[in-house]
Design an enzyme around this catalytic site. Structure first.
Site, PDB file in Angstrom:
ATOM      1  N   ASP A  45      -6.085   6.755 -38.137  1.00 24.90           N
ATOM      2  CA  ASP A  45      -5.927   5.846 -36.997  1.00 24.90           C
ATOM      3  C   ASP A  45      -4.578   6.075 -36.309  1.00 24.90           C
ATOM      4  O   ASP A  45      -3.593   6.422 -36.959  1.00 24.90           O
ATOM      5  CB  ASP A  45      -6.025   4.401 -37.500  1.00 24.90           C
ATOM      6  CG  ASP A  45      -6.256   3.413 -36.370  1.00 24.90           C
ATOM      7  OD1 ASP A  45      -6.607   3.857 -35.251  1.00 24.90           O
ATOM      8  OD2 ASP A  45      -6.075   2.209 -36.598  1.00 24.90           O
ATOM      9  N   ASN A  48     -17.893   4.592 -32.168  1.00 23.79           N
ATOM     10  CA  ASN A  48     -17.060   5.295 -31.197  1.00 23.79           C
ATOM     11  C   ASN A  48     -17.833   5.766 -29.972  1.00 23.79           C
ATOM     12  O   ASN A  48     -17.226   6.123 -28.948  1.00 23.79           O
ATOM     13  CB  ASN A  48     -16.364   6.494 -31.839  1.00 23.79           C
ATOM     14  CG  ASN A  48     -15.228   6.100 -32.763  1.00 23.79           C
ATOM     15  OD1 ASN A  48     -14.851   6.846 -33.664  1.00 23.79           O
ATOM     16  ND2 ASN A  48     -14.669   4.901 -32.565  1.00 23.79           N
TER      17      ASN A  48
END
Length: 266
Positions: A41, A89
């Site tokens: 991340d 996503n």
């Protein structure tokens, strides 16, 4: 003659000590973490801080992954599972999704031969059928080429979601006609994408977030979690060593009580 015998005895004693100490050196070369999973991340924030497009952050994230594979192999970690693209996503801006697909394709093309030479065994975890036909073929070819490599396993979780994995497993269990009384944890595990892989010992999340984010939900039930504020593109050897040191300070009980030598329960 007596002096010579004493000298030979001394040499034998030293050789005995050296032989006895050898297993300890071998044990130290083994990592306590067999399977390390990482939620990579912070690519977007890394790019924003530098006034760069988000895709530049993802490219920097690929470089970080290259570093990590080498560092993990050096630390004798047997397997890495990395969260590269989630089923959620797809909801990102179209330009970013297309850029990520292109980056995935380009990375396979540019890195595959080196990964193969370096003994990396590749595996895809996720829904392959949602990807374009050429990308599906590239993934299958990379897995096939590296399937017998043994230095380190790299499981790329691309178009992966923990809930989607469980849905896919349940669908297949039903399709196979399994009866309710035959459903066990072991059976469910045998239908997951990770069916023949060990559960992760540790899950690292970068960029300071404290979320599971639908990553290896079943497999990480008793994994040790480690969060670092370091953005993924900046993650390197020192960050990995700090995480491994933290792991060594922990006591994994898997839901059971830890009884010390004094009889106290923890």
């Amino acid at each position: 003659m007596a002096k010579l015998q004493n000298l030979l005895s001394s040499v034998k004693r030293k050789e005995g000590v050296a032989t006895q100490s050898q297993p300890a050196i071998s044990e130290q070369s083994e990592s306590p973490v067999r399977h390390l999973a990482i939620i990579m991340d912070g690519n977007g924030r890394w790019a924003t801080q530098r006034h760069l497009p988000r895709l530049a952050g993802h490219k920097a994230g690929v470089n970080a992954l290259r570093r990590l594979v080498e560092c993990a192999a050096d630390e004798h970690i047997e397997m890495l599972s990395v969260y590269a693209f989630s089923t959620e996503n797809w909801g990102r801006p179209r330009a970013e999704v297309e850029g990520l697909m292109r980056l995935f394709w380009e990375t396979i093309r540019s890195d595959l031969e080196k990964l193969h030479r370096d003994g990396v065994r590749l595996r895809h975890l996720g829904r392959l059928y949602d990807l374009s036909p050429d990308l599906q073929k590239a993934v299958r070819d990379s897995v096939e080429l590296t399937r017998n490599n043994t230095r380190i396993g790299l499981n790329v979780c691309f178009n992966y979601g923990g809930r989607a994995e469980l849905v896919d497993a349940i669908r297949q269990i039903i399709a196979d006609g399994r009866q309710p009384d035959t459903i066990t944890e072991e059976l469910i595990s045998s239908y997951l994408y990770t069916r023949d892989l060990p559960d992760p010992d540790m899950v690292i999340r970068t960029a300071g977030e404290m979320r599971v984010s639908n990553f290896l939900l079943w497999q990480s039930a008793y994994s040790e979690y480690y969060a670092t504020p370091t953005l993924w593109p900046d993650f390197g050897r020192e960050d990995l060593l700090e995480a491994l040191e933290s792991y060594q300070q922990r006591h994994r009980r898997f839901g059971r009580l830890d009884v010390s030598s004094t009889g106290n329960q923890a």
